[in-house]
Design a protein around this motif. Structure first.
Motif, PDB file in Angstrom:
ATOM      1  N   GLU A 124       0.916  -1.333  -0.061  1.00 50.82           N
ATOM      2  CA  GLU A 124       0.121  -0.007   0.031  1.00 50.82           C
ATOM      3  C   GLU A 124       1.050   1.259   0.001  1.00 50.82           C
ATOM      4  O   GLU A 124       0.188   2.298  -0.203  1.00 50.82           O
ATOM      5  N   TRP A 125       2.013   1.290   0.278  1.00 49.06           N
ATOM      6  CA  TRP A 125       2.967   2.142   0.206  1.00 49.06           C
ATOM      7  C   TRP A 125       3.464   2.697  -1.189  1.00 49.06           C
ATOM      8  O   TRP A 125       3.911   3.800  -1.514  1.00 49.06           O
ATOM      9  N   GLY A 126       3.296   1.775  -2.026  1.00 56.35           N
ATOM     10  CA  GLY A 126       3.861   2.153  -3.616  1.00 56.35           C
ATOM     11  C   GLY A 126       3.142   3.491  -4.089  1.00 56.35           C
ATOM     12  O   GLY A 126       1.913   3.610  -3.906  1.00 56.35           O
ATOM     13  N   GLY A 127       3.927   4.180  -4.526  1.00 59.97           N
ATOM     14  CA  GLY A 127       3.671   5.484  -5.057  1.00 59.97           C
ATOM     15  C   GLY A 127       3.521   6.764  -4.064  1.00 59.97           C
ATOM     16  O   GLY A 127       3.033   7.772  -4.284  1.00 59.97           O
ATOM     17  N   GLN A 128       3.727   6.329  -2.923  1.00 57.14           N
ATOM     18  CA  GLN A 128       3.744   7.414  -1.668  1.00 57.14           C
ATOM     19  C   GLN A 128       5.097   7.861  -1.423  1.00 57.14           C
ATOM     20  O   GLN A 128       5.906   7.265  -1.793  1.00 57.14           O
ATOM     21  N   GLU A 129       5.014   9.022  -0.629  1.00 54.13           N
ATOM     22  CA  GLU A 129       6.165   9.658   0.047  1.00 54.13           C
ATOM     23  C   GLU A 129       6.420   8.930   1.122  1.00 54.13           C
ATOM     24  O   GLU A 129       5.382   8.438   2.092  1.00 54.13           O
ATOM     25  N   VAL A 130       7.507   8.293   1.562  1.00 48.53           N
ATOM     26  CA  VAL A 130       7.863   7.317   2.734  1.00 48.53           C
ATOM     27  C   VAL A 130       9.045   8.257   3.427  1.00 48.53           C
ATOM     28  O   VAL A 130       9.753   8.731   2.818  1.00 48.53           O
ATOM     29  N   THR A 131       8.943   8.179   4.709  1.00 50.37           N
ATOM     30  CA  THR A 131       9.970   8.555   5.699  1.00 50.37           C
ATOM     31  C   THR A 131      10.487   7.557   6.477  1.00 50.37           C
ATOM     32  O   THR A 131       9.633   6.741   7.087  1.00 50.37           O
ATOM     33  N   VAL A 132      11.849   7.648   6.667  1.00 47.34           N
ATOM     34  CA  VAL A 132      12.433   6.634   7.472  1.00 47.34           C
ATOM     35  C   VAL A 132      13.183   7.327   8.527  1.00 47.34           C
ATOM     36  O   VAL A 132      13.835   8.295   8.409  1.00 47.34           O
TER      37      VAL A 132
END
Length: 198
Positions: A124-132
């Motif tokens: 579900e994270w595909g195409g999204q902005e991710v923060t680590v």
């Protein structure tokens, strides 16, 4: 308690461990094109040593935290991006999202002479902005991650010697293909998280 972050210095801060094919600042974002075959791994299961991941590193002192954000718009096997923490060629951590068997997987590789790998699927994270986020306090680094608009989830707690001089920052690599370009949208720093659990 998870503290707020303030933007780090510009993308020109730090130095590249293994320079990428290209790195361009556009509209406040950093677009990094990985070299084909770039990777970070030591021995376990596969038998090889790869030490060519592209990491833009700056000092990561005790009692601080780093957030690295990027667009998860890559889809090929083993494409990956996130945060890399470097102590030496045999002691490092990478954490972020890697495509494995066709699915984005949030996870971490922790290397103490040999590498291990832990992942969890996040299609579900595909195409999204991710923060680590890596938060360093006491004798540990706590790794969390989220997609935009969601709460952070715990990824890993890793032992790290207090006071050890390490560096950390955005990283990406592309073990199996040419043409991976990752758009990093943020690099922020602040105080370490106040607790392991909210």
């Amino acid at each position: 308690m998870i503290a707020a972050r303030t933007p780090a210095s510009p993308w020109t801060t730090g130095s590249w461990r293994n320079p990428p094919e290209d790195a361009v600042v556009e509209g406040g974002h950093l677009r990094v094109t990985a070299v084909e075959g770039s990777d970070a791994w030591r021995r376990t299961s596969y038998g090889f040593v790869h030490d060519s991941a592209h990491a833009l590193l700056a000092p990561f002192p005790q009692d601080t935290a780093l957030d690295v954000s990027f667009l998860l718009d890559y889809r090929e096997q083993f494409d990956q991006a996130g945060i890399y923490l470097h102590s030496s060629a045999e002691h490092w951590i990478k954490a972020g999202v890697e495509v494995s068997d066709g699915v984005p997987q949030v996870g971490a590789v922790v290397t103490d002479r040999v590498s291990d790998w832990s992942v969890a699927p996040v299609p579900e994270w595909g195409g999204q902005e991710v923060t680590v986020r890596m938060s360093r306090s006491g004798d540990a680094v706590t790794i969390r991650a989220r997609r935009s608009g969601e709460a952070f989830r715990l990824v890993r707690v890793v032992p790290l010697e207090p006071g050890l001089e390490v560096s950390a920052g955005p990283y990406c690599c592309s073990p199996t293909r040419a043409g991976l370009t990752v758009t990093f949208t943020g690099w922020a720093q602040g105080e370490a998280d106040a607790a392991l659990h909210g």
